[in-house]
Design an enzyme around this catalytic site. Structure first.
Site, PDB file in Angstrom:
ATOM      1  N   GLU A  33      21.017  73.502   4.661  1.00 52.87           N
ATOM      2  CA  GLU A  33      22.476  74.072   4.177  1.00 52.87           C
ATOM      3  C   GLU A  33      21.954  75.560   3.427  1.00 52.87           C
ATOM      4  O   GLU A  33      21.385  75.367   2.940  1.00 52.87           O
ATOM      5  CB  GLU A  33      23.073  72.714   3.124  1.00 52.87           C
ATOM      6  CG  GLU A  33      24.279  73.133   2.323  1.00 52.87           C
ATOM      7  CD  GLU A  33      23.843  72.265   1.775  1.00 52.87           C
ATOM      8  OE1 GLU A  33      23.377  70.823   1.640  1.00 52.87           O
ATOM      9  OE2 GLU A  33      25.136  72.719   1.078  1.00 52.87           O
ATOM     10  N   ARG A  40       9.302  62.847   4.974  1.00 53.07           N
ATOM     11  CA  ARG A  40       9.271  64.624   4.667  1.00 53.07           C
ATOM     12  C   ARG A  40       7.684  64.970   4.011  1.00 53.07           C
ATOM     13  O   ARG A  40       7.001  64.674   3.915  1.00 53.07           O
ATOM     14  CB  ARG A  40      10.024  64.265   2.945  1.00 53.07           C
ATOM     15  CG  ARG A  40      11.576  63.616   3.241  1.00 53.07           C
ATOM     16  CD  ARG A  40      11.863  64.267   1.695  1.00 53.07           C
ATOM     17  NE  ARG A  40      12.502  64.792   1.671  1.00 53.07           N
ATOM     18  CZ  ARG A  40      13.176  66.045   1.310  1.00 53.07           C
ATOM     19  NH1 ARG A  40      14.348  65.373   2.098  1.00 53.07           N
ATOM     20  NH2 ARG A  40      13.590  67.057   0.940  1.00 53.07           N
ATOM     21  N   LYS A  65      15.859  71.819  -2.924  1.00 57.18           N
ATOM     22  CA  LYS A  65      16.404  72.860  -3.907  1.00 57.18           C
ATOM     23  C   LYS A  65      17.533  72.824  -5.463  1.00 57.18           C
ATOM     24  O   LYS A  65      17.167  73.626  -5.925  1.00 57.18           O
ATOM     25  CB  LYS A  65      17.408  72.626  -2.707  1.00 57.18           C
ATOM     26  CG  LYS A  65      16.834  73.920  -1.846  1.00 57.18           C
ATOM     27  CD  LYS A  65      17.239  74.270  -0.149  1.00 57.18           C
ATOM     28  CE  LYS A  65      17.655  73.492   0.848  1.00 57.18           C
ATOM     29  NZ  LYS A  65      19.025  73.301   1.255  1.00 57.18           N
TER      30      LYS A  65
HETATM   31  P1  ATP Z   1      16.228  69.655   0.050  1.00 59.87           P
HETATM   32  O1  ATP Z   1      15.926  67.694  -0.878  1.00 59.87           O
HETATM   33  O2  ATP Z   1      15.014  70.414  -0.879  1.00 59.87           O
HETATM   34  O3  ATP Z   1      17.848  70.200  -0.594  1.00 59.87           O
HETATM   35  P2  ATP Z   1      17.871  69.321   1.905  1.00 59.87           P
HETATM   36  O4  ATP Z   1      17.011  68.118   2.711  1.00 59.87           O
HETATM   37  O5  ATP Z   1      18.725  69.106   0.702  1.00 59.87           O
HETATM   38  O6  ATP Z   1      16.495  69.673   1.352  1.00 59.87           O
HETATM   39  P3  ATP Z   1      18.339  70.827   4.178  1.00 59.87           P
HETATM   40  O7  ATP Z   1      18.468  72.071   3.803  1.00 59.87           O
HETATM   41  O8  ATP Z   1      19.003  70.132   4.355  1.00 59.87           O
HETATM   42  O9  ATP Z   1      17.258  70.881   3.017  1.00 59.87           O
HETATM   43  O10 ATP Z   1      17.590  70.450   4.869  1.00 59.87           O
HETATM   44  C1  ATP Z   1      17.549  70.613   6.420  1.00 59.87           C
HETATM   45  C2  ATP Z   1      16.778  70.164   7.715  1.00 59.87           C
HETATM   46  O11 ATP Z   1      14.927  70.420   6.841  1.00 59.87           O
HETATM   47  C3  ATP Z   1      16.586  68.757   6.754  1.00 59.87           C
HETATM   48  O12 ATP Z   1      17.139  68.353   8.500  1.00 59.87           O
HETATM   49  C4  ATP Z   1      15.703  67.992   6.010  1.00 59.87           C
HETATM   50  O13 ATP Z   1      15.456  67.175   7.349  1.00 59.87           O
HETATM   51  C5  ATP Z   1      14.833  69.121   6.395  1.00 59.87           C
HETATM   52  N1  ATP Z   1      14.002  68.386   5.495  1.00 59.87           N
HETATM   53  C6  ATP Z   1      14.015  69.053   4.134  1.00 59.87           C
HETATM   54  N2  ATP Z   1      13.092  69.496   3.404  1.00 59.87           N
HETATM   55  C7  ATP Z   1      11.604  68.741   3.978  1.00 59.87           C
HETATM   56  C8  ATP Z   1      11.123  68.660   4.139  1.00 59.87           C
HETATM   57  N3  ATP Z   1      10.220  68.251   2.491  1.00 59.87           N
HETATM   58  N4  ATP Z   1      10.158  68.316   4.628  1.00 59.87           N
HETATM   59  C9  ATP Z   1       9.846  67.994   6.094  1.00 59.87           C
HETATM   60  N5  ATP Z   1      11.629  68.218   6.334  1.00 59.87           N
HETATM   61  C10 ATP Z   1      12.335  68.734   5.475  1.00 59.87           C
HETATM   62 MG    MG Z   2      20.587  68.757   2.611  1.00 61.85          MG
END
Ligand code: ATP
Ligand code: MG
Length: 559
Positions: free
Chosen positions: A34, A259, A269
């Site tokens: 995102e 994760r 984030k």
């Molecule tokens: P955050 O919770 O840090 O805001 P998010 O999952 O909302 O992270 P996205 O931009 O939606 O962030 O993530 C893009 C991809 O990265 C998704 O497929 C998500 O599952 C993966 N991802 C995000 N954080 C992690 C993590 N700590 N470990 C592994 N994969 C991750």
């Molecule tokens: Mg997300």
């Protein structure tokens, strides 16, 4: 990407089985960030996994921006995400946006309505939440659940046409309010948001929810394996339900993995945004941030990050990885390739009284002790040099083998010197050490066989170049900043995470240092020029110290 050997994990085993069974022509994955912040080291895991599979299986991987929430997203973040992925060493087969499919998603929603599988609910968000039930109690049907298809179609059209305010209506899937999986209790698919979108402008005032956009985007792109983190496990039933009930062109399979969590930092984030907005760090690319941009600016290499993820591996087990492992990966990467130099961070002047004032000497030394191919460099020795303040003690404790009154020490690559006298300031602090050198000890040899245990680094005072050196350390001083939640996580910030030393003295050659080279400052650590560094105002960032100084500390701070 040639970080051999090829990884083995449960997801690759599933893919191998699928290939053996002839289920797919080509393996297709996607990375769906995102664009609402910078990528962090957690994203690295998902990138390594998805792009690594594409590279190793000769498949495809789409970079798809999940831009379904225009309130928080921006093109600025999207551009930085692209840059970070490329820097990590990966290239997408195609670039897409969830918003590319908004017309198709709308058609899919209409399809559900026409099949009595979705309805417009006119209750408030609070009411809908209240009726959702809990893990132990079923939900309640909305009074609007049985609206007729025609009414639903015209309301949904009116939602799209902008006839309602935010929150007046939503579109919900009609599944089962009694389902044990809460995600199947008539989840919201579309909401009204009168907010311009960074790509579609004012075309839309209704936006699909992540759960509606994600799987359908996967299906449109022909994604075979949709790899996501474990928090989506409970959403899989909805993912599959939508794929099953919509005329989508393919049937992707969602597989979850755990994760990446890292101690001594935070990774969401939302919290990283807060650290930036409240000014606790200098920006998203502050070298203390766990962002890819921050790690890059600090001096981490793409190889070290890929190796880190490879050593953590892909499993379904939630766990927290030690920051020490990330630090070990960068040390292991740099040790065999970083040229060695001498840099004095807290200078103390040494005058060598028996060395002629007009004389200087060039000493050629290897840039790396084990790797002659890295080449040689020249040091200049002269009568006045700087040594590290901590390499002199008035009253040396037991086991201290560096300089002290009457004592000898070896200067790395040069001579043995002996301390004769100390010049002090008004407070009694040493400001200058007067020494003699032994001309027989060039190269630090002692032909008479006498023992001189200590070796210290130095730079020639009149040849040294000045630099600012920034000593970065962990951003939080406790292993689990979000831990007991007794305190605000901001209280756990490490007050010493940045020390700026302004008057550092570096060996001459660093005046022309290549800004892309990571150096080992001997005895001190690994360093990289900051992006703000200029030839006439050098700034070096400490990437990592030579040894882990936290292992012992963490035993105290983590409980
Ligand atoms: P955050 O919770 O840090 O805001 P998010 O999952 O909302 O992270 P996205 O931009 O939606 O962030 O993530 C893009 C991809 O990265 C998704 O497929 C998500 O599952 C993966 N991802 C995000 N954080 C992690 C993590 N700590 N470990 C592994 N994969 C991750
Ligand atoms: Mg997300």
């Amino acid at each position: 990407m040639s970080d051999s050997p090829k990884p083995v994990n449960f997801i690759r085993q599933i893919i191998d089985d699928d290939i053996k069974a002839g289920r797919h022509q080509a393996i297709v994955t996607r990375f769906p960030p995102e664009p609402n912040g910078y990528l962090h080291i957690g994203h690295c895991k998902a990138i390594w996994l998805n792009f690594g599979i594409k590279d190793d299986y000769g498949g495809r991987c789409t970079l798809r921006f999940d831009d379904t929430n225009p309130l928080r997203e921006s093109q600025k973040y999207a551009s930085r995400i692209e840059e970070d992925i490329r820097w990590l060493g990966y290239e997408w087969s195609s670039l897409a946006h969830a918003s590319d499919y908004f017309d198709q998603f709308y058609e899919y929603a209409v399809h559900l309505i026409k099949n009595a599988l979705a309805y417009v609910d006119s209750q408030s968000g609070d009411e809908i939440r209240r009726q959702r039930g809990t893990l132990t109690e079923p939900g309640m049907n909305s009074p609007y659940r049985d609206r007729g298809i025609e009414e639903n179609l015209s309301l949904f059209q009116a939602m799209r046409d902008g006839e309602f305010e935010d929150g007046e209506h939503v579109l919900r899937a009609k599944i089962d309010m009694q389902a044990s999986n809460i995600n199947l209790r008539d989840p919201v698919l579309y909401r009204i948001r009168h907010h311009a979108h960074q790509r579609t402008g004012d075309k839309w005032c209704i936006y699909p929810m992540y759960d509606f956009a994600h799987g359908q985007g996967d299906a449109i792109e022909g994604v075979t394996h949709s790899l996501c983190t474990l928090e989506f496990e409970d959403h899989r039933a909805l993912y599959d339900w939508l794929i099953e009930h919509l005329p989508v062109p393919s049937t992707p399979r969602q597989i979850e993995f755990s994760r990446l969590n890292l101690n001594y930092t935070v990774m969401s984030k939302r919290l990283l945004t807060q650290l930036v907005d409240l000014g606790h760090v200098a920006g998203w690319d502050d070298p203390r941030m766990p962002t890819i941009s921050g790690l890059r600016r600090r001096g981490y290499t793409p190889e070290s990050l890929r190796n880190f993820i490879a050593s953590v591996g892909i499993t379904r087990k939630p766990n927290v990885i030690e920051m020490g492992l990330l630090e070990k990966c960068i040390r292991d990467d740099l040790d065999p390739k970083a040229p060695r130099v001498m840099a004095v961070l807290r200078p103390l002047k040494v005058v060598i009284e028996n060395y002629p004032e007009s004389e200087t000497e060039l000493i050629e030394v290897p840039s790396h002790p084990q790797r002659p191919e890295i080449g040689c460099r020249q040091l200049t020795f002269s009568r006045e040099i700087f040594i590290e303040r901590s390499d002199y003690e008035d009253d040396p404790p037991k086991g201290y083998f560096r300089l002290a009154p009457g004592r000898e020490v070896r200067l790395r690559h040069a001579y043995v010197i002996r301390c004769k006298e100390v010049v002090r300031d008004a407070r009694g602090e040493p400001v200058e050490i007067r020494c003699d050198y032994d001309p027989e000890t060039a190269g630090g040899q002692t032909p008479d066989g006498r023992k001189v245990k200590g070796i210290i680094h130095w730079v020639s005072a009149s040849h040294a170049v000045n630099a600012e050196v920034r000593l970065y350390d962990r951003l939080f001083s406790v292993a689990d900043p979000l831990g007991a939640r007794k305190h605000d996580y901001l209280d756990a910030l490490n007050p010493d995470s940045l020390q700026c030393l302004k008057d550092c003295k570096l060996e001459m050659g660093l005046g022309q240092a290549d800004p892309q080279t990571r150096y080992q400052f001997e005895r001190v650590g690994y360093f990289f020029q900051d992006s703000a560094s200029r030839q006439d105002a050098l700034v070096f960032n400490r990437i990592v110290s030579l040894r882990d100084t936290w292992t012992r500390k963490s035993q105290y701070s983590s409980n």
